[in-house]
Design a protein around this motif. Structure first.
Motif, PDB file in Angstrom:
ATOM      1  N   ARG A  19      41.975  76.312  33.224  1.00  0.00           N
ATOM      2  CA  ARG A  19      42.312  75.508  33.745  1.00  0.00           C
ATOM      3  C   ARG A  19      41.562  74.365  33.272  1.00  0.00           C
ATOM      4  O   ARG A  19      40.165  73.666  33.330  1.00  0.00           O
ATOM      5  CB  ARG A  19      42.463  74.984  34.860  1.00  0.00           C
ATOM      6  CG  ARG A  19      43.374  76.409  36.142  1.00  0.00           C
ATOM      7  CD  ARG A  19      43.901  76.492  36.962  1.00  0.00           C
ATOM      8  NE  ARG A  19      44.150  77.309  37.215  1.00  0.00           N
ATOM      9  CZ  ARG A  19      45.782  77.785  37.416  1.00  0.00           C
ATOM     10  NH1 ARG A  19      46.360  76.718  36.980  1.00  0.00           N
ATOM     11  NH2 ARG A  19      45.724  78.570  38.132  1.00  0.00           N
ATOM     12  N   ALA A  20      41.906  73.159  32.781  1.00  0.00           N
ATOM     13  CA  ALA A  20      42.403  71.961  32.149  1.00  0.00           C
ATOM     14  C   ALA A  20      41.376  71.057  33.162  1.00  0.00           C
ATOM     15  O   ALA A  20      40.682  69.870  33.289  1.00  0.00           O
ATOM     16  CB  ALA A  20      42.434  70.705  31.648  1.00  0.00           C
ATOM     17  N   VAL A  21      41.554  71.577  34.387  1.00  0.00           N
ATOM     18  CA  VAL A  21      41.118  70.358  35.711  1.00  0.00           C
ATOM     19  C   VAL A  21      39.119  70.731  35.458  1.00  0.00           C
ATOM     20  O   VAL A  21      38.848  69.833  36.976  1.00  0.00           O
ATOM     21  CB  VAL A  21      41.953  70.594  36.653  1.00  0.00           C
ATOM     22  CG1 VAL A  21      41.687  72.412  37.139  1.00  0.00           C
ATOM     23  CG2 VAL A  21      41.748  69.933  38.002  1.00  0.00           C
ATOM     24  N   VAL A  22      38.604  71.623  35.285  1.00  0.00           N
ATOM     25  CA  VAL A  22      37.546  71.757  36.246  1.00  0.00           C
ATOM     26  C   VAL A  22      36.751  70.852  34.568  1.00  0.00           C
ATOM     27  O   VAL A  22      35.743  71.099  34.911  1.00  0.00           O
ATOM     28  CB  VAL A  22      37.056  73.359  35.433  1.00  0.00           C
ATOM     29  CG1 VAL A  22      37.916  74.323  36.837  1.00  0.00           C
ATOM     30  CG2 VAL A  22      37.387  73.933  34.341  1.00  0.00           C
ATOM     31  N   ASP A  23      37.357  70.281  34.394  1.00  0.00           N
ATOM     32  CA  ASP A  23      36.628  69.913  32.707  1.00  0.00           C
ATOM     33  C   ASP A  23      37.194  68.277  33.174  1.00  0.00           C
ATOM     34  O   ASP A  23      37.822  68.071  32.749  1.00  0.00           O
ATOM     35  CB  ASP A  23      36.541  70.183  31.336  1.00  0.00           C
ATOM     36  CG  ASP A  23      36.288  69.660  30.233  1.00  0.00           C
ATOM     37  OD1 ASP A  23      35.961  68.104  30.792  1.00  0.00           O
ATOM     38  OD2 ASP A  23      35.968  69.670  29.338  1.00  0.00           O
ATOM     39  N   PRO A  24      35.733  67.417  33.305  1.00  0.00           N
ATOM     40  CA  PRO A  24      35.986  66.198  33.663  1.00  0.00           C
ATOM     41  C   PRO A  24      36.330  65.422  32.528  1.00  0.00           C
ATOM     42  O   PRO A  24      37.320  64.682  32.101  1.00  0.00           O
ATOM     43  CB  PRO A  24      34.743  65.354  34.180  1.00  0.00           C
ATOM     44  CG  PRO A  24      34.150  66.449  34.777  1.00  0.00           C
ATOM     45  CD  PRO A  24      34.549  67.788  33.919  1.00  0.00           C
ATOM     46  N   GLY A  25      35.937  65.562  31.156  1.00  0.00           N
ATOM     47  CA  GLY A  25      36.405  64.705  29.730  1.00  0.00           C
ATOM     48  C   GLY A  25      38.050  65.212  29.405  1.00  0.00           C
ATOM     49  O   GLY A  25      38.798  64.610  28.695  1.00  0.00           O
ATOM     50  N   ALA A  26      38.113  66.821  29.787  1.00  0.00           N
ATOM     51  CA  ALA A  26      39.940  67.092  29.462  1.00  0.00           C
ATOM     52  C   ALA A  26      40.198  66.051  29.896  1.00  0.00           C
ATOM     53  O   ALA A  26      41.604  66.203  29.782  1.00  0.00           O
ATOM     54  CB  ALA A  26      39.885  68.716  30.031  1.00  0.00           C
ATOM     55  N   ARG A  27      40.233  65.859  32.205  1.00  0.00           N
ATOM     56  CA  ARG A  27      40.631  64.975  32.619  1.00  0.00           C
ATOM     57  C   ARG A  27      41.273  63.941  31.892  1.00  0.00           C
ATOM     58  O   ARG A  27      41.513  63.640  32.177  1.00  0.00           O
ATOM     59  CB  ARG A  27      40.754  65.288  33.909  1.00  0.00           C
ATOM     60  CG  ARG A  27      40.680  67.148  34.695  1.00  0.00           C
ATOM     61  CD  ARG A  27      40.417  66.933  36.214  1.00  0.00           C
ATOM     62  NE  ARG A  27      39.079  65.710  36.288  1.00  0.00           N
ATOM     63  CZ  ARG A  27      37.439  65.785  37.106  1.00  0.00           C
ATOM     64  NH1 ARG A  27      37.494  67.060  36.933  1.00  0.00           N
ATOM     65  NH2 ARG A  27      37.234  64.842  37.343  1.00  0.00           N
ATOM     66  N   ARG A  28      39.804  63.657  31.894  1.00  0.00           N
ATOM     67  CA  ARG A  28      40.400  61.839  30.910  1.00  0.00           C
ATOM     68  C   ARG A  28      41.121  62.032  29.608  1.00  0.00           C
ATOM     69  O   ARG A  28      42.415  60.743  29.851  1.00  0.00           O
ATOM     70  CB  ARG A  28      38.541  61.511  30.346  1.00  0.00           C
ATOM     71  CG  ARG A  28      38.629  60.095  30.296  1.00  0.00           C
ATOM     72  CD  ARG A  28      37.090  59.102  30.016  1.00  0.00           C
ATOM     73  NE  ARG A  28      36.866  60.467  28.993  1.00  0.00           N
ATOM     74  CZ  ARG A  28      35.576  61.128  29.080  1.00  0.00           C
ATOM     75  NH1 ARG A  28      35.160  61.725  30.211  1.00  0.00           N
ATOM     76  NH2 ARG A  28      35.261  62.234  28.197  1.00  0.00           N
ATOM     77  N   ASP A  29      41.024  62.394  29.309  1.00  0.00           N
ATOM     78  CA  ASP A  29      41.646  62.698  27.702  1.00  0.00           C
ATOM     79  C   ASP A  29      42.645  62.955  28.323  1.00  0.00           C
ATOM     80  O   ASP A  29      44.567  62.482  27.434  1.00  0.00           O
ATOM     81  CB  ASP A  29      40.736  63.997  26.917  1.00  0.00           C
ATOM     82  CG  ASP A  29      40.193  63.764  26.158  1.00  0.00           C
ATOM     83  OD1 ASP A  29      39.340  62.860  26.202  1.00  0.00           O
ATOM     84  OD2 ASP A  29      39.565  64.556  25.318  1.00  0.00           O
ATOM     85  N   LEU A  30      43.676  64.056  29.215  1.00  0.00           N
ATOM     86  CA  LEU A  30      45.515  63.847  29.732  1.00  0.00           C
ATOM     87  C   LEU A  30      45.034  63.017  30.342  1.00  0.00           C
ATOM     88  O   LEU A  30      46.548  62.671  29.572  1.00  0.00           O
ATOM     89  CB  LEU A  30      45.291  65.491  30.054  1.00  0.00           C
ATOM     90  CG  LEU A  30      45.269  67.305  29.628  1.00  0.00           C
ATOM     91  CD1 LEU A  30      44.811  67.402  30.894  1.00  0.00           C
ATOM     92  CD2 LEU A  30      46.486  66.679  29.197  1.00  0.00           C
TER      93      LEU A  30
END
Length: 344
Positions: free
Chosen positions: A142-153
């Motif tokens: 899940r993207a929620v586990v990745d701070p970078g992915a969360r920021r991009d989203l």
């Protein structure tokens, strides 16, 4: 009167004091049964003329659901549907185009049916944490586990929502547009309750200060008032308020922390208590619902004459799981119950 955008324009010569938000007495949460966007808009404007919203119709299928519809707002990010759910991918596919087409049809229906509407108009999308919890990365977690992915989203969602607000404002120029961010997954994010993609474990909890900061960053990027909604148990009301929410939307029967409610009221945060179930059930008389809200307000310890301007009555959650007749009755019910809260 200055528009919400004027408050964020350093070159504006208008009065930059906060502009009062024209909260209406009753509104909806978001979703409705059915698949006809024009009929849905007609129903909302007819039953909730003082505070309309752009309805969501998940019965249309993938891409009209909360995650797919919200992902359709993302800018420069691609997603697709897999057997396990929605996933971020390198390039757009047919599922992304379908989700975007649903949004375009909704905007067309809004213009055709409600182009002359004048008043507050609420748009809904998944909040950044629920969206990140509902989207997988290409590696499968899940993207929620990745701070970078969360920021991009979050950055992509903020840009997409700004464009969505502008598109709605162009089609309904008399409307005061607000945004509601739906965060049903947030309690699970905070408490470590989200299952892993495999389903055999749970994701680690995210610290509340991280959740608050990232949510506040998105709220600040939006140039319109933001309502934060959660109809799950353990809604983090204090966190939502601290993140900058102009309004808090919740199931009245699930919020037990009266201190958090009182703090929100004292801070000037508007409340959207959900007072009727989101699925079919016998409804009481509207006057009885109004009496229940008054009793709750009295328990909070605030003056009775403050109540009408402090709350907007809604169903407790979206109405997608209801029958069409019940959905209409629920909206009519909150509208009529709100009348009993107004001063005589």
């Amino acid at each position: 009167m200055a528009s919400p955008n004027d408050r964020n324009d350093p070159d504006s010569t208008d009065d930059l004091r906060p502009v009062p938000i024209p909260w209406g007495p009753a509104s909806g949460v978001g979703s409705l049964p059915g698949a006809d966007p024009a009929e849905a808009v007609r129903l909302v404007v007819g039953e909730l003329p003082g505070f309309a919203h752009l309805p969501e119709l998940p019965a249309r299928g993938p891409g009209a659901d909360l995650i797919g519809r919200s992902a359709a707002l993302l800018v420069d990010l691609a997603f697709d549907l897999t057997p396990a759910g929605w996933r971020l991918v390198p390039r757009p596919g047919v599922d992304q185009r379908r989700a975007q087409e649903f949004l375009e049809r909704d905007l067309d229906a809004l213009y055709d049916v409600a182009g002359s509407y004048d008043g507050p108009l609420k748009l809904q999308a998944a909040g950044p944490w629920t969206l990140a919890a509902g989207l997988e990365r290409t590696r499968g977690d899940r993207a929620v586990v990745d701070p970078g992915a969360r920021r991009d989203l979050a950055q992509s969602l903020a840009e997409g929502l700004a464009g969505h607000v502008a598109a709605v404002a162009a089609r309904v120029p008399g409307a005061t547009v607000l945004v509601q961010l739906d965060e049903p997954s947030l309690p699970a994010v905070l408490q470590g309750g989200l299952p892993t993609v495999s389903g055999f474990g749970k994701l680690a909890a995210v610290e509340s200060h991280v959740v608050e900061q990232e949510l506040a960053d998105l709220v600040r990027r939006l140039a319109v008032p933001v309502v934060l909604h959660c109809c799950a148990a353990r809604m983090p009301m204090d966190l939502f308020r601290a993140a900058g929410a102009a309004g808090l939307s919740f199931d009245l029967g699930l919020v037990q922390d009266l201190d958090a409610v009182g703090t929100a009221i004292e801070a000037g945060t508007h409340l959207f208590p959900g007072v009727v179930p989101g699925t079919d059930t016998p409804l009481p008389a509207p006057k009885a619902t109004a009496s229940r809200v008054r009793a709750w307000w009295n328990e909070l310890g605030f003056l009775a004459d403050q109540l009408p301007s402090a709350v907007t009555l809604t169903p407790s959650c979206g109405l997608a799981g209801a029958t069409p007749d019940y959905a209409r009755a629920a909206m009519a019910h909150v509208r009529e119950a709100a009348k009993y809260l107004q001063p005589e």
